[in-house]
Design a protein around this motif. Structure first.
Motif, PDB file in Angstrom:
ATOM      1  N   GLU A 229       0.908  -1.193   0.013  1.00  8.26           N
ATOM      2  CA  GLU A 229      -0.172  -0.033  -0.126  1.00  8.26           C
ATOM      3  C   GLU A 229       1.016   1.442   0.035  1.00  8.26           C
ATOM      4  O   GLU A 229       1.911   1.211   0.600  1.00  8.26           O
ATOM      5  CB  GLU A 229      -0.916   0.130   1.106  1.00  8.26           C
ATOM      6  CG  GLU A 229      -1.983  -1.039   1.319  1.00  8.26           C
ATOM      7  CD  GLU A 229      -2.675  -0.979   2.733  1.00  8.26           C
ATOM      8  OE1 GLU A 229      -3.916  -0.895   2.610  1.00  8.26           O
ATOM      9  OE2 GLU A 229      -2.148  -1.321   3.828  1.00  8.26           O
ATOM     10  N   PRO A 230       0.383   2.413  -0.769  1.00  6.35           N
ATOM     11  CA  PRO A 230       1.073   3.649  -0.845  1.00  6.35           C
ATOM     12  C   PRO A 230       0.965   4.284   0.676  1.00  6.35           C
ATOM     13  O   PRO A 230      -0.074   4.030   1.317  1.00  6.35           O
ATOM     14  CB  PRO A 230       0.486   4.324  -1.933  1.00  6.35           C
ATOM     15  CG  PRO A 230      -0.354   3.286  -2.763  1.00  6.35           C
ATOM     16  CD  PRO A 230      -0.669   2.347  -1.651  1.00  6.35           C
ATOM     17  N   LYS A 231       1.992   4.559   1.238  1.00 11.71           N
ATOM     18  CA  LYS A 231       1.929   5.628   2.429  1.00 11.71           C
ATOM     19  C   LYS A 231       1.501   7.064   2.022  1.00 11.71           C
ATOM     20  O   LYS A 231       0.773   7.848   2.884  1.00 11.71           O
ATOM     21  CB  LYS A 231       3.342   5.669   2.918  1.00 11.71           C
ATOM     22  CG  LYS A 231       3.683   4.471   3.612  1.00 11.71           C
ATOM     23  CD  LYS A 231       4.899   4.884   4.594  1.00 11.71           C
ATOM     24  CE  LYS A 231       5.388   3.184   5.218  1.00 11.71           C
ATOM     25  NZ  LYS A 231       6.881   3.630   5.826  1.00 11.71           N
ATOM     26  N   GLN A 232       1.803   7.564   0.714  1.00 11.11           N
ATOM     27  CA  GLN A 232       1.471   8.972   0.490  1.00 11.11           C
ATOM     28  C   GLN A 232       0.025   9.252  -0.032  1.00 11.11           C
ATOM     29  O   GLN A 232      -0.682   8.160  -0.564  1.00 11.11           O
ATOM     30  CB  GLN A 232       2.359   9.188  -0.692  1.00 11.11           C
ATOM     31  CG  GLN A 232       3.883   9.070  -0.621  1.00 11.11           C
ATOM     32  CD  GLN A 232       4.613   9.024  -1.768  1.00 11.11           C
ATOM     33  OE1 GLN A 232       4.172   8.011  -2.851  1.00 11.11           O
ATOM     34  NE2 GLN A 232       5.461  10.101  -1.940  1.00 11.11           N
ATOM     35  N   ASP A 233      -0.508  10.174   0.211  1.00  8.33           N
ATOM     36  CA  ASP A 233      -1.627  10.483  -0.413  1.00  8.33           C
ATOM     37  C   ASP A 233      -1.618  10.948  -1.669  1.00  8.33           C
ATOM     38  O   ASP A 233      -0.683  11.483  -2.311  1.00  8.33           O
ATOM     39  CB  ASP A 233      -2.233  11.884   0.333  1.00  8.33           C
ATOM     40  CG  ASP A 233      -2.887  11.388   1.906  1.00  8.33           C
ATOM     41  OD1 ASP A 233      -3.087  10.319   2.182  1.00  8.33           O
ATOM     42  OD2 ASP A 233      -2.526  12.323   2.764  1.00  8.33           O
ATOM     43  N   GLY A 234      -2.685  11.072  -2.473  1.00  6.95           N
ATOM     44  CA  GLY A 234      -2.500  11.553  -3.907  1.00  6.95           C
ATOM     45  C   GLY A 234      -2.286  10.732  -5.194  1.00  6.95           C
ATOM     46  O   GLY A 234      -2.498  10.653  -6.112  1.00  6.95           O
TER      47      GLY A 234
END
Length: 413
Positions: A229-234
């Motif tokens: 899973e990506p940790k970043q938003d966007g």
């Protein structure tokens, strides 16, 4: 079984051993050139729903990544189900015609230019719709991939130095010779969960959360779930789940769900799989009587490519020379300057892309008009990959949201 989720299971930023594992895994990555526009865009039908949660020994995400990297399955056969759900409008076959135009007519068949059995054109069908594949492998010199269609079949066979493509619907054969040491001929086309999983593992870095999300049973085999899973938003990516065979380390199922929710965008997996040695006859091929046989150096993709096709390829190469990547991790955005001005061409205006006729205006009807410090432009959206084309000819594209593209364009102003 409850998900195994602890800080110890996360691979990002925890010393050199996990990174070494990721580098090793990356060496096995299969290029995904044919998916350049839509990235990984394959989803699995409900028939592959998990049928149980087997009780397996606990492992960390780090150990599971290593297990994938060390997997050395040389022999297998099975059936893979594929479905695409990018959320694109039905273009009524326009995309096929555009693909043929961009490839210089290759693979059109029936007109003396190219062959309907050319894999570079035929296998692009995997980027849309629902498909069933039969796959088989016996070491680096023998592989076979068959695309099952309505009352027809397309097969790509690599047997020693020979590579054969056969389209039963048109009764056409495409033949080429693989260079010494060549890997499977369809290497640019992701067709199995392993192809997608190893491509995804290249994205594992400090911007990524990797955990073990319990167990599953796929195609009758016990497996662990690796969750990325990506940790970043966007990012438009919600999560990637890989079902890893507990015994061999082979990915059996790959699922990519979008951050927007809903059905999976990418979800490809085996319905049947065997790791026994396939029979030698599986890879034997003789052109059927009456079949049209096209040799690779005789195809429209090479010597007979139209002049405008070669010019288009040259223009695209020049544009790609200026490609830059901004941002990091899952929020990376590719950007380049087309040199065109005034936004999408309409055909009436001529211009650098005038040969596309009214395609620019047609595509524009599917886009969202946006404005910012950069000026104005059009955003084209799918459930995974989005692209902003500004009115001054710049392109920003990535698996990120519309707002992220506008922000990137503003920052580059």
């Amino acid at each position: 079984m409850a998900p195994i989720d602890s800080d110890d299971n996360r691979t990002a930023g925890e010393g050199e051993e996990p990174r070494a594992g990721r580098r090793k895994a990356a060496r096995y990555v299969v290029p995904v050139a044919v998916m350049g526009v839509a990235a990984a865009t394959i989803g699995l039908v409900p028939a592959l729903a998990d049928s149980g949660d087997p009780d397996l020994p606990k492992v960390t995400a780090e150990q599971l990544i290593e297990k994938i990297a060390k997997s050395d399955v040389q022999q297998l056969s099975g059936t893979v189900r594929i479905n695409t759900d990018l959320g694109l409008p039905d273009l009524g076959g326009l995309e096929s015609g555009l693909m043929s135009e961009m490839s210089g007519g290759s693979g059109s068949g029936g007109d003396g230019e190219g062959s309907a059995a050319d894999p570079s054109a035929k296998l692009t069908a995997l980027v849309s719709g629902s498909h069933t594949l039969r796959v088989a492998a016996d070491g680096p010199d023998r592989q076979k991939l068959s695309l099952m269609e309505n009352a027809a079949e397309y097969s790509l066979i690599h047997n020693g130095k020979d590579v054969w493509g056969y389209d039963s619907q048109s009764n056409e054969v495409y033949h080429s010779t693989a260079p010494d040491g060549a890997e499977r001929p369809e290497k640019d086309v992701p067709a199995t969960p392993k192809d997608f999983a190893e491509e995804a593992l290249k994205s594992v870095d400090d911007t990524t959360s990797v955990t073990v999300g319990g167990t599953a049973q796929v195609a009758g085999r016990d497996a662990y779930r690796l969750v990325v899973e990506p940790k970043q938003d966007g990012s438009t990516v919600g999560a990637i789940t890989v079902a890893v065979d507990a015994e061999t380390g082979t990915p059996l199922k790959f699922t990519l769900t979008p951050a927007s929710g809903g059905a999976a965008v990418v979800d490809v997996g085996f319905t049947k799989v065997s790791f026994a040695k396939p029979d030698a006859s599986t890879f034997a091929f003789t052109p059927p009587a009456g079949a049209k046989v096209t040799e690779a150096d005789e195809s429209g993709a090479a010597a007979k490519a139209p002049e405008h096709g070669r010019e288009a390829e040259g223009d695209l190469a020049k544009e790609m020379d200026g490609l830059e990547v901004i941002g990091e991790g899952w929020n990376s955005i590719a950007t380049f300057d087309t040199g065109a001005r005034g936004g999408l061409p309409t055909g009436a205006e001529g211009g650098d892309l005038g040969d596309l006729g009214g395609l620019g205006g047609f595509l524009g009807s599917f886009g969202d008009q946006v404005k910012g410090d950069f000026g104005s432009g059009t955003v084209f959206k799918t459930r995974l990959v989005n692209a902003l084309i500004t009115d001054d000819g710049k392109v920003y594209a990535g698996a990120v949201t519309k707002d992220a593209l506008v922000k990137a364009a503003d920052a580059a102003k």
